[in-house]
Scaffold this motif. Structure first.
Motif, PDB file in Angstrom:
ATOM      1  N   UNK A   1      43.667  10.475  34.663  1.00 49.49           N
ATOM      2  CA  UNK A   1      42.851   9.337  34.229  1.00 49.49           C
ATOM      3  C   UNK A   1      42.686   9.397  32.719  1.00 49.49           C
ATOM      4  N   UNK A   2      42.537   8.250  32.134  1.00 41.79           N
ATOM      5  CA  UNK A   2      42.315   8.172  30.692  1.00 41.79           C
ATOM      6  C   UNK A   2      41.018   8.884  30.330  1.00 41.79           C
ATOM      7  N   UNK A   3      40.017   8.741  31.172  1.00 39.69           N
ATOM      8  CA  UNK A   3      38.715   9.372  30.926  1.00 39.69           C
ATOM      9  C   UNK A   3      38.860  10.896  30.834  1.00 39.69           C
ATOM     10  N   UNK A   4      39.585  11.485  31.779  1.00 35.06           N
ATOM     11  CA  UNK A   4      39.771  12.936  31.778  1.00 35.06           C
ATOM     12  C   UNK A   4      40.578  13.389  30.567  1.00 35.06           C
ATOM     13  N   UNK A   5      41.634  12.651  30.246  1.00 38.71           N
ATOM     14  CA  UNK A   5      42.458  13.005  29.095  1.00 38.71           C
ATOM     15  C   UNK A   5      41.653  12.891  27.801  1.00 38.71           C
ATOM     16  N   UNK A   6      40.845  11.857  27.682  1.00 39.72           N
ATOM     17  CA  UNK A   6      40.010  11.690  26.487  1.00 39.72           C
ATOM     18  C   UNK A   6      39.049  12.868  26.346  1.00 39.72           C
ATOM     19  N   UNK A   7      38.495  13.337  27.469  1.00 43.51           N
ATOM     20  CA  UNK A   7      37.590  14.487  27.423  1.00 43.51           C
ATOM     21  C   UNK A   7      38.340  15.748  26.974  1.00 43.51           C
ATOM     22  N   UNK A   8      39.538  15.952  27.494  1.00 42.20           N
ATOM     23  CA  UNK A   8      40.358  17.105  27.114  1.00 42.20           C
ATOM     24  C   UNK A   8      40.652  17.072  25.623  1.00 42.20           C
ATOM     25  N   UNK A   9      40.934  15.887  25.115  1.00 37.45           N
ATOM     26  CA  UNK A   9      41.324  15.739  23.709  1.00 37.45           C
ATOM     27  C   UNK A   9      40.131  15.491  22.785  1.00 37.45           C
ATOM     28  N   UNK A  10      38.933  15.467  23.373  1.00 36.45           N
ATOM     29  CA  UNK A  10      37.699  15.270  22.607  1.00 36.45           C
ATOM     30  C   UNK A  10      37.754  13.986  21.775  1.00 36.45           C
ATOM     31  N   UNK A  11      38.174  12.905  22.433  1.00 32.36           N
ATOM     32  CA  UNK A  11      38.238  11.585  21.800  1.00 32.36           C
ATOM     33  C   UNK A  11      37.563  10.571  22.715  1.00 32.36           C
ATOM     34  N   UNK A  12      37.226   9.432  22.147  1.00 33.74           N
ATOM     35  CA  UNK A  12      36.708   8.353  22.992  1.00 33.74           C
ATOM     36  C   UNK A  12      37.891   7.744  23.747  1.00 33.74           C
ATOM     37  N   UNK A  13      37.613   7.167  24.897  1.00 33.00           N
ATOM     38  CA  UNK A  13      38.669   6.523  25.681  1.00 33.00           C
ATOM     39  C   UNK A  13      39.325   5.392  24.895  1.00 33.00           C
TER      40      UNK A  13
END
Length: 104
Positions: A17-29
């Protein structure tokens, strides 16, 4: 960013999910979404769909697994939705694709 996105989609394609990837990369969705579109020319969802179908095509070609099992293996819980999306992408059902291109 490019390698992280590819790696994540490549390994987590079933549940990505974009949400999970954004959290991993410490960025906003939204920021990550724009960055992905700029780097790849596709949205996150489009990249994920392409990856899932590449894997589905390989399984159709190289195995005799039932289509329902292939759909589940690439992250689709609803087999009829998988059939519909596959037909939109390739212009034929998964079974027709297998008959035409897969194991004989």
């Amino acid at each position: 960013v490019r390698q992280t996105v590819r790696s994540y989609i490549g390994t987590e394609y079933k549940t990505a999910s974009l949400k999970a990837l954004a959290a991993i990369m410490n960025q906003s969705e939204s920021a990550l979404s724009r960055q992905i579109k700029s780097l790849f020319g596709f949205t996150f969802k489009e990249l994920l769909l392409r990856n899932r179908f590449e894997r589905a095509v390989a399984l159709l070609d190289q195995t005799d697994l039932p289509v329902g099992s292939i759909a589940e293996a690439v992250g689709y819980e609803n087999t009829s939705f998988f059939y519909r999306k596959f037909k939109e992408q390739y212009g034929m059902s998964p079974n027709a694709f297998r008959r035409k291109y897969g194991l004989k």
